[in-house]
Write a protein that holds these residues in place. Structure first.
Motif, mmCIF file in Angstrom:
data_model
loop_
_atom_site.group_PDB
_atom_site.id
_atom_site.type_symbol
_atom_site.label_atom_id
_atom_site.label_comp_id
_atom_site.label_asym_id
_atom_site.label_seq_id
_atom_site.Cartn_x
_atom_site.Cartn_y
_atom_site.Cartn_z
ATOM 1 N N GLU A 210 34.537 46.944 15.536
ATOM 2 C CA GLU A 210 35.156 45.695 15.101
ATOM 3 C C GLU A 210 35.073 44.624 16.181
ATOM 4 N N SER A 211 35.230 45.017 17.435
ATOM 5 C CA SER A 211 35.089 44.055 18.532
ATOM 6 C C SER A 211 33.670 43.488 18.598
ATOM 7 N N LEU A 212 32.682 44.355 18.419
ATOM 8 C CA LEU A 212 31.295 43.896 18.431
ATOM 9 C C LEU A 212 31.011 42.970 17.248
ATOM 10 N N LEU A 213 31.586 43.294 16.084
ATOM 11 C CA LEU A 213 31.402 42.429 14.920
ATOM 12 C C LEU A 213 32.037 41.063 15.136
ATOM 13 N N ALA A 214 33.182 41.027 15.819
ATOM 14 C CA ALA A 214 33.810 39.736 16.127
ATOM 15 C C ALA A 214 32.938 38.924 17.081
ATOM 16 N N GLN A 215 32.347 39.577 18.085
ATOM 17 C CA GLN A 215 31.432 38.872 18.989
ATOM 18 C C GLN A 215 30.220 38.341 18.234
ATOM 19 N N GLN A 216 29.705 39.131 17.319
ATOM 20 C CA GLN A 216 28.551 38.692 16.533
ATOM 21 C C GLN A 216 28.889 37.473 15.684
ATOM 22 N N ALA A 217 30.084 37.481 15.056
ATOM 23 C CA ALA A 217 30.491 36.339 14.234
ATOM 24 C C ALA A 217 30.686 35.091 15.084
ATOM 25 N N SER A 218 31.258 35.257 16.272
ATOM 26 C CA SER A 218 31.455 34.108 17.156
ATOM 27 C C SER A 218 30.124 33.522 17.605
ATOM 28 N N LEU A 219 29.189 34.385 17.990
ATOM 29 C CA LEU A 219 27.868 33.895 18.402
ATOM 30 C C LEU A 219 27.150 33.200 17.251
ATOM 31 N N LYS A 220 27.269 33.761 16.071
ATOM 32 C CA LYS A 220 26.623 33.147 14.910
ATOM 33 C C LYS A 220 27.198 31.768 14.618
ATOM 34 N N ASP A 221 28.532 31.636 14.738
ATOM 35 C CA ASP A 221 29.166 30.349 14.480
ATOM 36 C C ASP A 221 28.743 29.314 15.508
ATOM 37 N N ARG A 222 28.713 29.710 16.790
ATOM 38 C CA ARG A 222 28.386 28.741 17.841
ATOM 39 C C ARG A 222 26.910 28.377 17.866
ATOM 40 N N THR A 223 26.037 29.297 17.425
ATOM 41 C CA THR A 223 24.614 28.985 17.385
ATOM 42 C C THR A 223 24.202 28.284 16.097
ATOM 43 N N THR A 224 25.039 28.365 15.083
ATOM 44 C CA THR A 224 24.740 27.684 13.816
ATOM 45 C C THR A 224 25.247 26.250 13.822
ATOM 46 N N LEU A 225 26.445 26.039 14.363
ATOM 47 C CA LEU A 225 27.052 24.712 14.407
ATOM 48 C C LEU A 225 27.161 24.256 15.855
ATOM 49 N N ALA A 226 26.642 23.056 16.135
ATOM 50 C CA ALA A 226 26.772 22.453 17.464
ATOM 51 C C ALA A 226 28.122 21.739 17.568
ATOM 52 N N THR A 227 28.653 21.653 18.780
ATOM 53 C CA THR A 227 29.957 21.044 19.024
ATOM 54 C C THR A 227 29.771 19.718 19.754
ATOM 55 N N ILE A 228 30.350 18.666 19.195
ATOM 56 C CA ILE A 228 30.288 17.325 19.793
ATOM 57 C C ILE A 228 31.721 16.833 20.001
ATOM 58 N N THR A 229 32.066 16.512 21.233
ATOM 59 C CA THR A 229 33.372 15.945 21.567
ATOM 60 C C THR A 229 33.196 14.454 21.806
ATOM 61 N N LEU A 230 33.834 13.647 20.974
ATOM 62 C CA LEU A 230 33.678 12.191 21.007
ATOM 63 C C LEU A 230 34.965 11.553 21.517
ATOM 64 N N ARG A 231 34.849 10.719 22.560
ATOM 65 C CA ARG A 231 35.972 9.953 23.090
ATOM 66 C C ARG A 231 35.738 8.477 22.791
ATOM 67 N N LEU A 232 36.670 7.880 22.100
ATOM 68 C CA LEU A 232 36.580 6.468 21.725
ATOM 69 C C LEU A 232 37.668 5.693 22.450
ATOM 70 N N SER A 233 37.301 4.568 23.059
ATOM 71 C CA SER A 233 38.259 3.709 23.746
ATOM 72 C C SER A 233 38.063 2.278 23.277
ATOM 73 N N GLU A 234 39.146 1.528 23.249
ATOM 74 C CA GLU A 234 39.109 0.155 22.753
ATOM 75 C C GLU A 234 38.693 -0.792 23.860
ATOM 76 N N ALA A 235 37.792 -1.722 23.543
ATOM 77 C CA ALA A 235 37.322 -2.694 24.525
ATOM 78 C C ALA A 235 38.417 -3.728 24.781
ATOM 79 N N PRO A 236 38.676 -4.132 26.051
ATOM 80 C CA PRO A 236 39.700 -5.142 26.329
ATOM 81 C C PRO A 236 39.289 -6.508 25.791
ATOM 82 N N ALA A 237 40.292 -7.283 25.376
ATOM 83 C CA ALA A 237 40.014 -8.621 24.836
ATOM 84 C C ALA A 237 39.494 -9.537 25.932
#
Length: 323
Positions: A210-237
């Motif tokens: 079961e531990s190996l199956l969980a590792q396999q599912a995690s690897l599959k998820d991370r290799t199938t979907l890429a992760t993008i962290t977006l930081r948005l800031s407001e420009a000063p007037a």
């Protein structure tokens, strides 16, 4: 009496017939040679044409492959990569840019993860959002998000985990076979002690599986979907005036802030010294008004006595005595 039968003699071929037969054979031989040469010529010509066509087709295929590769890199098969990216973008309107980022991710077949929105010390709104998009749409989504405003920072990483994926898959296959063997032994066991021992062994091996199956599912998820962290800031007037006016006002504001800061420090220093100064002033007042007048006079202050009598006191000393 015997009668002799007349013997029949075969007629000899005529020279003209023999010559005609030879000519016909030679003509047939010549026709066969010419036909064979013509066939070979036709085959060689057809073969040359086929080879030329095949070469041209191969060249066209190679050129077409290069053109297709120039437009978009081919997808690597059997390679597992974890892709992550961090973007910092300054935009005019943070809520509007946030809605567009969600729309881009959802249209690409991705999902929206964690989201945080707050304000900085100057009251400008800022947001942080995590997006999960398919690997095939990763580059396109990254380009759209980078062009949403002024790009401040871009950090892209790619981690190859192919060896890890292969190792986990191999271990899962071995563990499944091991679990199957333990179950077969349990089916054949007749003693209670053997059954108890095999049950403990089976439980441990199933937990590892079961531990190996969980590792396999995690690897599959991370290799199938890429992760993008977006930081948005407001420009000063922007300031209403030009750049020169803005620079002058900034300098004036900075000077005034420094002046106010110095005044604050001076006031704090005076406030710290003020109790000591008040006590010192009170002690000086008590000394001059109460303690000093009651002190005995020194010998030098008494008048000098002569035969006639004491000399009159100096006017200054009299004023001091009165005081």
């Amino acid at each position: 009496m015997h009668t002799s039968r007349p013997t029949r003699t075969r007629p000899r071929p005529r020279p003209a017939q023999t010559l005609a037969a030879l000519l016909i054979a030679a003509a047939l031989a010549l026709a066969g040679c010419s036909g064979a040469s013509d066939g070979d010529d036709l085959k060689s010509a057809a073969g040359g044409t086929a080879e030329q066509d095949a070469g041209a087709a191969a060249d066209n295929g190679r050129s077409g492959g290069k053109a297709a590769g120039a437009e978009k890199s081919p997808k690597l098969t059997g390679v597992h990569i974890i892709r992550t990216a961090t973007l910092s973008v300054r935009v005019k309107d943070v809520p509007d840019a946030l809605d567009k980022a969600r729309t881009v991710a959802e249209e690409a077949g991705g999902i929206v993860g964690d989201e945080t929105t707050d304000r900085d010390g100057h009251g400008h709104e800022r947001s942080r959002i995590t997006l999960r998009v398919p690997q095939e749409e990763y580059e396109d989504v990254l380009g759209e998000l980078s062009g949403a405003g002024r790009l401040l920072e871009r950090n892209v990483t790619a981690k190859d985990v192919t060896d890890q994926v292969v190792d986990v898959d191999s271990r899962i296959a071995s563990q499944r076979a091991s679990v199957a063997r333990v179950r077969e032994l349990m089916d054949r066991a007749t003693k209670l002690s053997d059954v108890v021992t095999l049950e403990g062994e089976l439980s441990g091996r199933q937990s590892e599986l079961e531990s190996l199956l969980a590792q396999q599912a995690s690897l599959k998820d991370r290799t199938t979907l890429a992760t993008i962290t977006l930081r948005l800031s407001e420009a000063p007037a922007k300031a209403a005036g030009g750049d020169d006016d803005a620079g002058f006002l900034d300098a004036l504001s900075g000077g005034w802030s420094a002046f106010v800061t110095v005044l604050k420090w001076v006031a704090m220093a005076l406030a710290a010294v003020l109790p000591f100064a008040a006590v010192a002033a009170l002690l000086a007042f008590l000394w001059l008004r109460l303690v000093r007048p009651r002190l005995p006079r020194r010998a030098g202050d008494e008048p000098v006595r002569t035969a006639v009598g004491p000399l009159p006191a100096h006017p200054e000393s009299g004023s001091d005595a009165r005081d």
